[in-house]
Design a protein around this motif. Structure first.
Motif, PDB file in Angstrom:
ATOM      1  N   THR A  44      28.593  44.853  24.546  1.00 52.42           N
ATOM      2  CA  THR A  44      28.899  45.621  25.756  1.00 52.42           C
ATOM      3  C   THR A  44      28.157  45.052  26.953  1.00 52.42           C
ATOM      4  N   ARG A  45      26.897  44.661  26.745  1.00 54.18           N
ATOM      5  CA  ARG A  45      26.126  44.056  27.835  1.00 54.18           C
ATOM      6  C   ARG A  45      26.744  42.746  28.277  1.00 54.18           C
ATOM      7  N   ARG A  46      27.180  41.919  27.337  1.00 52.98           N
ATOM      8  CA  ARG A  46      27.832  40.648  27.693  1.00 52.98           C
ATOM      9  C   ARG A  46      29.120  40.895  28.466  1.00 52.98           C
ATOM     10  N   GLU A  47      29.893  41.877  28.021  1.00 50.62           N
ATOM     11  CA  GLU A  47      31.136  42.202  28.735  1.00 50.62           C
ATOM     12  C   GLU A  47      30.838  42.692  30.141  1.00 50.62           C
ATOM     13  N   LEU A  48      29.804  43.511  30.285  1.00 45.72           N
ATOM     14  CA  LEU A  48      29.408  43.992  31.610  1.00 45.72           C
ATOM     15  C   LEU A  48      29.022  42.832  32.515  1.00 45.72           C
ATOM     16  N   TRP A  49      28.232  41.904  31.989  1.00 43.85           N
ATOM     17  CA  TRP A  49      27.819  40.754  32.795  1.00 43.85           C
ATOM     18  C   TRP A  49      29.020  39.912  33.217  1.00 43.85           C
ATOM     19  N   LEU A  51      32.105  40.945  33.580  1.00 46.00           N
ATOM     20  CA  LEU A  51      32.865  41.696  34.576  1.00 46.00           C
ATOM     21  C   LEU A  51      32.168  41.693  35.931  1.00 46.00           C
ATOM     22  N   GLN A  52      30.832  41.764  35.932  1.00 50.54           N
ATOM     23  CA  GLN A  52      30.103  41.692  37.191  1.00 50.54           C
ATOM     24  C   GLN A  52      30.264  40.320  37.840  1.00 50.54           C
ATOM     25  N   ALA A  53      30.242  39.268  37.027  1.00 50.82           N
ATOM     26  CA  ALA A  53      30.431  37.918  37.566  1.00 50.82           C
ATOM     27  C   ALA A  53      31.846  37.759  38.118  1.00 50.82           C
ATOM     28  N   THR A  55      33.767  40.135  39.266  1.00 50.50           N
ATOM     29  CA  THR A  55      33.832  40.936  40.495  1.00 50.50           C
ATOM     30  C   THR A  55      33.158  40.210  41.650  1.00 50.50           C
ATOM     31  N   ALA A  56      32.029  39.586  41.390  1.00 53.03           N
ATOM     32  CA  ALA A  56      31.331  38.840  42.442  1.00 53.03           C
ATOM     33  C   ALA A  56      32.187  37.677  42.932  1.00 53.03           C
ATOM     34  N   ARG A  57      32.876  36.994  42.000  1.00 53.34           N
ATOM     35  CA  ARG A  57      33.742  35.887  42.423  1.00 53.34           C
ATOM     36  C   ARG A  57      34.911  36.394  43.260  1.00 53.34           C
ATOM     37  N   LEU A  58      35.455  37.547  42.889  1.00 48.34           N
ATOM     38  CA  LEU A  58      36.604  38.082  43.639  1.00 48.34           C
ATOM     39  C   LEU A  58      36.198  38.603  45.016  1.00 48.34           C
ATOM     40  N   ARG A  59      34.926  38.932  45.197  1.00 47.13           N
ATOM     41  CA  ARG A  59      34.484  39.484  46.476  1.00 47.13           C
ATOM     42  C   ARG A  59      34.057  38.421  47.474  1.00 47.13           C
ATOM     43  N   THR A  60      34.100  37.135  47.098  1.00 46.90           N
ATOM     44  CA  THR A  60      33.721  36.099  48.047  1.00 46.90           C
ATOM     45  C   THR A  60      34.750  36.060  49.166  1.00 46.90           C
ATOM     46  N   PRO A  61      34.317  35.735  50.392  1.00 42.85           N
ATOM     47  CA  PRO A  61      35.245  35.751  51.525  1.00 42.85           C
ATOM     48  C   PRO A  61      36.450  34.833  51.344  1.00 42.85           C
ATOM     49  N   GLY A  62      36.250  33.689  50.737  1.00 43.13           N
ATOM     50  CA  GLY A  62      37.382  32.785  50.523  1.00 43.13           C
ATOM     51  C   GLY A  62      38.431  33.382  49.602  1.00 43.13           C
TER      52      GLY A  62
END
Length: 95
Positions: A44-49, A51-53, A55-62
């Motif tokens: 679950t922790r690996r899946e969370l990490w 998903l967070q990564a 999400t961070a990639r999708l939130r980049t301005p480009g």
């Protein structure tokens, strides 16, 4: 009376032995369950990490700009206060 005491003693030893076997079985079952839960916790922790990564990639301005272009939204960059160059965020053209 000696036979009676012997039977009681054998019965008590049998009850203690059965109790010890039961406790050992429960200890083993609980240890296995704990190990399974710890494994699930790591997954679950690996899946969370991941998903967070993602999400961070999708939130980049480009990426936001690429998705905006791909979805053909009517968002345009707002003009700066001086009117010279736009800032990096998008505003809706709807009134």
């Amino acid at each position: 009376m000696t036979t009676r005491r012997g039977c009681v003693l054998i019965g008590a030893f049998t009850a203690i032995a059965l109790a010890l076997v039961y406790l050992r079985v429960e200890q083993t079952r609980c240890a296995a369950q704990t190990l399974a839960l710890e494994t699930k916790w790591v997954e679950t922790r690996r899946e969370l990490w991941s998903l967070q990564a993602a999400t961070a990639r999708l939130r980049t301005p480009g990426r936001v700009h690429d998705r905006m272009v791909w979805l053909e939204t009517d968002l345009v960059p707002p003009a700066s206060k001086g009117g010279a160059e736009p800032i990096g965020r998008f505003a809706s053209v709807r009134p």
